[in-house]
Design a protein around this motif. Structure first.
Motif, PDB file in Angstrom:
ATOM      1  N   GLY A 111     -63.830  97.087 162.244  1.00  0.00           N
ATOM      2  CA  GLY A 111     -64.594  96.209 163.110  1.00  0.00           C
ATOM      3  C   GLY A 111     -65.198  96.913 164.306  1.00  0.00           C
ATOM      4  N   ASN A 112     -65.116  98.211 164.368  1.00  0.00           N
ATOM      5  CA  ASN A 112     -65.701  98.945 165.480  1.00  0.00           C
ATOM      6  C   ASN A 112     -66.083 100.347 165.016  1.00  0.00           C
ATOM      7  N   THR A 113     -66.993 100.943 165.759  1.00  0.00           N
ATOM      8  CA  THR A 113     -67.387 102.313 165.481  1.00  0.00           C
ATOM      9  C   THR A 113     -67.094 103.140 166.720  1.00  0.00           C
ATOM     10  N   PRO A 114     -66.912 104.439 166.579  1.00  0.00           N
ATOM     11  CA  PRO A 114     -66.610 105.279 167.744  1.00  0.00           C
ATOM     12  C   PRO A 114     -67.867 105.513 168.592  1.00  0.00           C
ATOM     13  N   ASP A 115     -68.279 104.460 169.308  1.00  0.00           N
ATOM     14  CA  ASP A 115     -69.537 104.512 170.050  1.00  0.00           C
ATOM     15  C   ASP A 115     -69.357 104.496 171.567  1.00  0.00           C
ATOM     16  N   GLY A 116     -68.112 104.566 172.041  1.00  0.00           N
ATOM     17  CA  GLY A 116     -67.871 104.594 173.473  1.00  0.00           C
ATOM     18  C   GLY A 116     -67.937 103.234 174.143  1.00  0.00           C
ATOM     19  N   VAL A 117     -67.986 102.161 173.361  1.00  0.00           N
ATOM     20  CA  VAL A 117     -68.060 100.808 173.907  1.00  0.00           C
ATOM     21  C   VAL A 117     -66.674 100.161 173.819  1.00  0.00           C
ATOM     22  N   LYS A 118     -66.240  99.524 174.916  1.00  0.00           N
ATOM     23  CA  LYS A 118     -64.944  98.850 174.947  1.00  0.00           C
ATOM     24  C   LYS A 118     -64.922  97.663 173.986  1.00  0.00           C
ATOM     25  N   HIS A 119     -63.765  97.463 173.368  1.00  0.00           N
ATOM     26  CA  HIS A 119     -63.538  96.255 172.590  1.00  0.00           C
ATOM     27  C   HIS A 119     -62.053  95.907 172.653  1.00  0.00           C
ATOM     28  N   ILE A 120     -61.737  94.678 172.335  1.00  0.00           N
ATOM     29  CA  ILE A 120     -60.344  94.233 172.318  1.00  0.00           C
ATOM     30  C   ILE A 120     -59.753  94.548 170.955  1.00  0.00           C
ATOM     31  N   GLU A 121     -58.622  95.227 170.962  1.00  0.00           N
ATOM     32  CA  GLU A 121     -57.895  95.503 169.732  1.00  0.00           C
ATOM     33  C   GLU A 121     -56.637  94.641 169.728  1.00  0.00           C
ATOM     34  N   ARG A 122     -56.458  93.870 168.682  1.00  0.00           N
ATOM     35  CA  ARG A 122     -55.264  93.050 168.501  1.00  0.00           C
ATOM     36  C   ARG A 122     -54.464  93.699 167.384  1.00  0.00           C
ATOM     37  N   GLU A 123     -53.279  94.205 167.737  1.00  0.00           N
ATOM     38  CA  GLU A 123     -52.550  95.019 166.765  1.00  0.00           C
ATOM     39  C   GLU A 123     -51.054  94.808 166.895  1.00  0.00           C
ATOM     40  N   LEU A 124     -50.400  94.799 165.769  1.00  0.00           N
ATOM     41  CA  LEU A 124     -48.947  94.757 165.697  1.00  0.00           C
ATOM     42  C   LEU A 124     -48.505  96.017 164.966  1.00  0.00           C
ATOM     43  N   THR A 125     -47.529  96.712 165.526  1.00  0.00           N
ATOM     44  CA  THR A 125     -47.008  97.935 164.911  1.00  0.00           C
ATOM     45  C   THR A 125     -45.624  97.673 164.345  1.00  0.00           C
ATOM     46  N   LEU A 126     -45.413  98.147 163.136  1.00  0.00           N
ATOM     47  CA  LEU A 126     -44.127  98.053 162.454  1.00  0.00           C
ATOM     48  C   LEU A 126     -43.685  99.463 162.062  1.00  0.00           C
ATOM     49  N   TYR A 127     -42.391  99.664 162.003  1.00  0.00           N
ATOM     50  CA  TYR A 127     -41.819 100.897 161.459  1.00  0.00           C
ATOM     51  C   TYR A 127     -41.023 100.477 160.234  1.00  0.00           C
ATOM     52  N   VAL A 128     -41.336 101.094 159.097  1.00  0.00           N
ATOM     53  CA  VAL A 128     -40.814 100.607 157.817  1.00  0.00           C
ATOM     54  C   VAL A 128     -40.203 101.766 157.037  1.00  0.00           C
ATOM     55  N   LEU A 129     -38.993 101.543 156.547  1.00  0.00           N
ATOM     56  CA  LEU A 129     -38.336 102.505 155.658  1.00  0.00           C
ATOM     57  C   LEU A 129     -38.600 102.072 154.223  1.00  0.00           C
ATOM     58  N   LEU A 130     -39.314 102.927 153.493  1.00  0.00           N
ATOM     59  CA  LEU A 130     -39.695 102.633 152.113  1.00  0.00           C
ATOM     60  C   LEU A 130     -38.651 103.142 151.129  1.00  0.00           C
ATOM     61  N   HIS A 131     -38.693 102.600 149.927  1.00  0.00           N
ATOM     62  CA  HIS A 131     -37.895 103.145 148.820  1.00  0.00           C
ATOM     63  C   HIS A 131     -38.543 104.440 148.333  1.00  0.00           C
ATOM     64  N   ASP A 132     -39.873 104.408 148.205  1.00  0.00           N
ATOM     65  CA  ASP A 132     -40.665 105.575 147.821  1.00  0.00           C
ATOM     66  C   ASP A 132     -42.105 105.296 148.248  1.00  0.00           C
ATOM     67  N   LEU A 133     -42.996 106.234 147.997  1.00  0.00           N
ATOM     68  CA  LEU A 133     -44.393 106.079 148.415  1.00  0.00           C
ATOM     69  C   LEU A 133     -45.310 105.571 147.306  1.00  0.00           C
ATOM     70  N   GLN A 134     -44.766 105.322 146.140  1.00  0.00           N
ATOM     71  CA  GLN A 134     -45.586 104.964 144.987  1.00  0.00           C
ATOM     72  C   GLN A 134     -46.426 103.715 145.234  1.00  0.00           C
ATOM     73  N   ASP A 135     -45.814 102.623 145.725  1.00  0.00           N
ATOM     74  CA  ASP A 135     -46.563 101.386 145.969  1.00  0.00           C
ATOM     75  C   ASP A 135     -47.713 101.612 146.955  1.00  0.00           C
ATOM     76  N   ILE A 136     -47.433 102.366 147.996  1.00  0.00           N
ATOM     77  CA  ILE A 136     -48.452 102.624 149.027  1.00  0.00           C
ATOM     78  C   ILE A 136     -49.657 103.314 148.392  1.00  0.00           C
ATOM     79  N   LYS A 137     -49.401 104.333 147.626  1.00  0.00           N
ATOM     80  CA  LYS A 137     -50.484 105.097 147.005  1.00  0.00           C
ATOM     81  C   LYS A 137     -51.274 104.257 146.005  1.00  0.00           C
TER      82      LYS A 137
END
Length: 192
Positions: free
Chosen positions: A11-37
């Protein structure tokens, strides 16, 4: 360069213009990386550094994406814990290298972008290396949500453990361990 899909998803480009970022960060322990890939529609490699600042309400990072795109980004805290004012700008390699000399906490990671079913948003899943060079099964997951979202979508992959520091208290030591011991820093590990 970022694809049109990535730009649309962010929703934004690196153009030097301010915007509001709404973000939630999670830390997750996976079984493996297969699903992600398998679920990811694309992936990027990042070399990312935190530029030292004196103001605890402002963070600055520099990032090299896929070895070709250099950006500098500031994130200013707001009164809403899930919102920051983000300003991202393309920079030259020379500028990136100059800022890197003033930076700390450098990491290399692979970001897997996974679309959220039924939404215009994505899960950004960051996979870091361990000191031994293996992919860590502890990943950082960012969800940039839209105004009006009142429910976090279900993660589309299986996991063993999940930490949501914006929603849970008491996990500061575990998160610190991930950043300083689990994930390999380009500028070395902190002494304990």
């Amino acid at each position: 360069m970022k694809s049109a899909f990535q730009i649309a998803m962010e929703g934004n480009t690196p153009d030097g213009v301010k915007h509001i970022e709404r973000e939630l960060t999670l830390y997750v322990l996976l079984h493996d990386l297969q699903d992600i890939k398998e679920l990811a529609t694309d992936e990027e490699t990042h070399e990312q550094w935190n530029v030292k600042t004196d103001d605890p309400n402002v963070r600055m990072r520099i990032r090299l994406t896929d070895g070709v795109e250099y950006t500098a980004t500031t994130k200013e805290k707001t009164r809403n814990q899930f919102e920051t004012i983000e300003t991202e700008q393309l920079v030259s390699r020379d500028f990136f290298e100059a800022l890197k000399k003033m930076s700390k906490d450098g990491y290399k990671k692979t970001r897997f972008n996974i679309p959220v079913e039924g939404k215009k948003t994505i899960w950004e899943v960051d996979v870091f290396k361990t000191a031994s060079g293996e992919n860590s099964l502890w990943v950082k997951v960012d969800y940039e949500f839209e105004r009006g979202d009142d429910k976090l979508p279900e993660l589309p992959f299986e996991y063993k453990e999940l930490i949501a520091p914006d929603l849970q208290e008491g996990y500061e030591d575990e998160i610190d361990r991930l950043w300083n011991r689990e994930w390999m820093k380009l500028d070395g590990y902190e002494e304990t």
